[in-house]
Design a protein around this motif. Sequence first.
Motif, short mmCIF file in Angstrom:
data_model
loop_
_atom_site.label_atom_id
_atom_site.label_comp_id
_atom_site.label_asym_id
_atom_site.label_seq_id
_atom_site.Cartn_x
_atom_site.Cartn_y
_atom_site.Cartn_z
N GLY A 306 0.82 -1.20 0.00
CA GLY A 306 0.00 0.00 0.00
C GLY A 306 0.85 1.25 0.00
O GLY A 306 0.55 2.23 -0.69
N MET A 307 1.92 1.18 0.76
CA MET A 307 2.79 2.34 0.81
C MET A 307 3.46 2.55 -0.55
O MET A 307 3.75 3.66 -0.95
CB MET A 307 3.82 2.17 1.92
CG MET A 307 3.22 2.38 3.29
SD MET A 307 2.40 3.98 3.40
CE MET A 307 1.29 3.71 4.74
N GLN A 309 1.95 1.98 -3.32
CA GLN A 309 0.91 2.69 -4.08
C GLN A 309 0.91 4.16 -3.72
O GLN A 309 0.72 5.03 -4.57
CB GLN A 309 -0.46 2.11 -3.76
CG GLN A 309 -0.67 0.73 -4.32
CD GLN A 309 -2.01 0.17 -3.91
OE1 GLN A 309 -2.68 0.71 -3.05
NE2 GLN A 309 -2.40 -0.92 -4.55
N MET A 310 1.13 4.40 -2.45
CA MET A 310 1.16 5.78 -1.99
C MET A 310 2.25 6.55 -2.71
O MET A 310 2.06 7.70 -3.11
CB MET A 310 1.42 5.77 -0.47
CG MET A 310 1.48 7.13 0.15
SD MET A 310 -0.12 7.94 0.13
CE MET A 310 0.40 9.62 0.48
N PHE B 216 -7.29 4.32 -4.56
CA PHE B 216 -6.94 5.74 -4.58
C PHE B 216 -7.52 6.46 -5.79
O PHE B 216 -7.70 7.66 -5.79
CB PHE B 216 -5.44 5.93 -4.49
CG PHE B 216 -4.67 5.24 -5.58
CD1 PHE B 216 -4.19 3.96 -5.38
CD2 PHE B 216 -4.43 5.86 -6.79
CE1 PHE B 216 -3.48 3.32 -6.38
CE2 PHE B 216 -3.73 5.21 -7.77
CZ PHE B 216 -3.26 3.94 -7.58
N ALA B 245 -6.47 10.40 0.32
CA ALA B 245 -5.62 9.43 -0.37
C ALA B 245 -5.09 8.38 0.60
O ALA B 245 -5.23 7.17 0.38
CB ALA B 245 -4.46 10.16 -1.04
N LEU B 246 -4.52 8.85 1.69
CA LEU B 246 -3.92 7.92 2.65
C LEU B 246 -4.97 7.01 3.27
O LEU B 246 -4.79 5.80 3.39
CB LEU B 246 -3.22 8.69 3.76
CG LEU B 246 -1.73 8.90 3.56
CD1 LEU B 246 -1.21 9.90 4.56
CD2 LEU B 246 -0.99 7.58 3.68
N ILE B 249 -6.00 4.31 0.83
CA ILE B 249 -5.02 3.25 0.62
C ILE B 249 -4.88 2.38 1.86
O ILE B 249 -4.99 1.16 1.80
CB ILE B 249 -3.65 3.86 0.28
CG1 ILE B 249 -3.70 4.46 -1.11
CG2 ILE B 249 -2.56 2.81 0.38
CD1 ILE B 249 -2.48 5.25 -1.45
N VAL B 250 -4.67 3.03 2.98
CA VAL B 250 -4.40 2.27 4.19
C VAL B 250 -5.59 1.39 4.56
O VAL B 250 -5.44 0.21 4.84
CB VAL B 250 -4.02 3.22 5.34
CG1 VAL B 250 -3.91 2.43 6.63
CG2 VAL B 250 -2.71 3.91 5.03
N GLU B 253 -5.95 -1.60 2.41
CA GLU B 253 -4.98 -2.64 2.73
C GLU B 253 -5.34 -3.35 4.03
O GLU B 253 -5.23 -4.56 4.15
CB GLU B 253 -3.57 -2.06 2.83
CG GLU B 253 -3.03 -1.55 1.51
CD GLU B 253 -2.88 -2.66 0.48
OE1 GLU B 253 -2.80 -3.83 0.89
OE2 GLU B 253 -2.86 -2.35 -0.71
#
Lengths: 554, 472
Positions: A306-307, A309-310, B216, B245-246, B249-250, B253
């Motif tokens: 995920g990071m 993707q970030m 995202f 965004a964060l 995503i987080v 996951e």
Amino acid sequence: MRVLSILKKDLTILLRNRAELAVLFLMPLAFILPISFALGSGDGYGINRANNKILVPLIDYDGGPRALELTVSLGESLAPEREFDPAFLTRLGLDDDPECEAYVTGDENTTEPKETSAPEPTETAAGATATSTTEAGTATAPAATETSEATVTVPTEATETLPAYPETEATPTTTVQATETLPAYPESSAIGGIGAGEAEILQTEIPASETTTPATTETAEPAGPVSAIPPAACAELAARTMLQRSMRTAAIVIPPGFSAAIDAGEPVEVTLLFDPSGDSVRLQQIEGVARGAAVKLSLQNQLSDGMGQMADLTMFAPENVRDPMREVAENPALTEEQMPAIRLEKVSPTEVELRATPNTYQQTIPGYAVMFVFFIITSLTASIRSERLNGTFRRMLSMPVGRGELLTGKLLASIVVGVAQVLVLFLVGALVFKMGLGNSPLAFLVLTIALVACASALGLAASTTRIKGAGLAAPLVIAALLGGCMFPPDLMPPFLRALSYLVPHRWALNGYQNLLVRGLGFEQVAPQIAALLLFTALFFFFAVRRFDFTSQED
Amino acid sequence: MSQLLAMIRKELMLWAKKPGQWLIVFLVPVLFIWIMNAVFGGSGTPTVTVYAVNEDSGSLGERVMEALSDAQALEIEELETGEEAHERVGNGSLMAAVLIPEGFSTAVQTDQGGVIAIIIDPARAEQANIVVGLVNAALAPILVDAEVSRGVEDGINRVMLEYQGGPSLDATPGAEETPFPEETPLFEETPEFDPTPFGEETPFPDETALPEGTPFMDVTPDPEVTLLPEQETETDRLRRFFHAALTGIVSAEVQEAVENPQVKLAVQPVEADPNLPVRRPSLLDSLVPGYALMFVFFLIPNLALSVIEERETGTMRRLLIAPVPRSRILLGKMLPYFLIGVAQFIIVFVVSRAFFGIDLGSPLALFVVIVASSLAMSALGVLIAAFAGTAGQADGLTIVLVLAMAVVSGAMFPTISVPGVQMVTPHYWAMQGFLSVIARGASVEDVLLPAGILMTMAAVFFTIGAVRFRFE
């Protein structure tokens, strides 16, 4: 006065019969000794042991870094057991097995610890490397060796008795408090394993009770420096054998290629083997921990994706924030000083002041004591049935004695003897097993008298029915169950909880808990004493109304 | 033989005349199992009643309360104030209370984190520990959510710091003006979240909450950004952007990892027979045979009493005149109780099977253990009758002896037993037999060892009893 002479007569008869007297005072001992030994030396709640964790054999076919991570996170709540010494395997009867033969016969070459090189962490599209998992792996490595050392001593003791049916509880398996197991899941919370502090917080709250029987619990001998990890196939055989013999509740098998599969992002399966006749509660705890650990490991790896993707996302960001953003994405876990966002803390009620945390005996004995007091006392009064049968009552009624007086005399005699019995029970508990007796001897005595009176009256009432012998014992087990002697009424559905107030056990138990465990005084047990006396009055009224003095029929 | 039958018939006839006795022997064990089933259910996890107090004014406190009420294993009794909770737990009304303190919602956003206090009755601290575990399980999604929210906020603050080049703007990591968890709880769309997320397949019912694969993309072109009032600073917009965004995503996951973890756990019994469905052990597996055993052994005092009374009232002497061997008289006393014991076992197991759905394994193997246990019980009764002088002794001593054996052997509660000594009790071997049949699906051959030991015990008890018994 006439009541007193009946009392005197009964006591004299009793005192003359030495054998009967001995039996009466052996009864409390027959209860307190086994239950104390059961709680102390057996598994009990397992809180007397230094390493307060459930032993779970861990079979590692992989040996890679991810397997180690899993072991470490299991080790937070369980005691993963990886080493089995050859002598132990021999006693399991595995020395002839092809998988184990080389290991048992001392061919050390077969036991090389697999030091697999850590595969490269996954690369993501934009080139941003996920680093969090590698960090976690190295940081926790020392802890792993600790865990395995702690468990190495086990097999030696476990093998004392190995006929086909070994005693289930001979192994030093310990119960983990529910609190320690369940946090594993919340802990696995996303960002870089922040919640690790949580389990510790809860653990420190757990009463460090004094070891009352130290001799039996000391199993910790220093672990030998030589690693005694048998080949995985052999370890699996050993684990399966132990499960089949109910020596362990469950075992965990990490398959070959585990680390590689995780790093490649492929799904992988860990197996939890269990003993189908084992302790279901313990299995639930182990399963909860294992699932939590699996999710945690998955999270660490999936989150690093995920990071990545970030980092990709920075392409959408305004020009001037790309760099700081990438920076954050690459180092998501700079949060060591943080406490968990939400944590649970155990506190004691404000107005209760304890001089010391009550130990297992103090917490458990009142329930069993109340239950047994009823058994002991009711059998005492129930024996007047034989007096009715042989006609003594009829003779006494020919004298100027009222029915009520006659039964009161009987009740008093029973109370005197019963109180003595109960005091013996608690004194042995206090002297031999260091069970506290509270701060108020007077309140303790009054409560005991009320309890014995209640049980005696119940015995009298029962003797008016045709229930004989231990016929009363079975309903008393139900009453004890309802009254919370075996497990707290909090676990019951509401209607059963309401019913529990109709059982004298509930009141007696509350009273003893207030005195022995909470250390309260007379005022706080007055309601319980009153309730017990009310029960006494009801039972006695019933007995006088129903008692058939003349019948010699059964 | 016919003499023996006559004696057995006589004893059973005497029994048949006492309906109270029958009720106790057959109804009470069933009642017991009913209560145990009501409390522990099939899963072995009881529902625990606890007090709950919410002193928090923010929305997170309410979400915690909702999660607690939704949890299947918890029954909530709501109280108004923390003091009341302290007082009630202090006097033992219930053993635990959950207290959400004032300012909890805000504290969760800080480095120190928020604390939910669980007030535990120290008198029952060990039993009450289960509450902490259950609360933890019930709050699991909220705990993860709060952690993610705070982490995201943290990350944003770091980005902003670097972007601004200094802590000049918006450098208050507290939550005064950014109470985003209230706005966008990550798990908002899944309020029905199963409190036992480790349960097999479907912890997250709503898969559409965050579409897989493109988290995202959905969030990035945030339409709100363009709708914002003119005066919003660039910092605010960036903050929003990052946050969305964060979070996206987080949470995607996290959800993925919880819902479909890369590392799965396969749970299987050690002697896996692929043809059989996986059977999980339940607490009732050991409680039902354990207490059935205890209740059957409560027949011993009755047996001993009936023998002793016969001697005391003189009927025994009359029997002795008849041309019957003495051991056969005792056998005639013992066998009726053996039969009653067998019947009691069978009724308990049949009721457990029919009404509470407890899987009992092979009936034949079970029957073998039942017969062996009942034999051991009735022979022990003869032994006790031989040693007890009077009816009073037989009664009082026996009850305590029977209870002590149940405790020592582990039949009363599986985790309490005295190692070593337990092997002397018939209870222990009977439990070995019952558990093999019920939990491991053992066949008749598998239970021959415990059954054999029980029968040996029965033979020894009876022989000693017959030799020692004084008939007059």
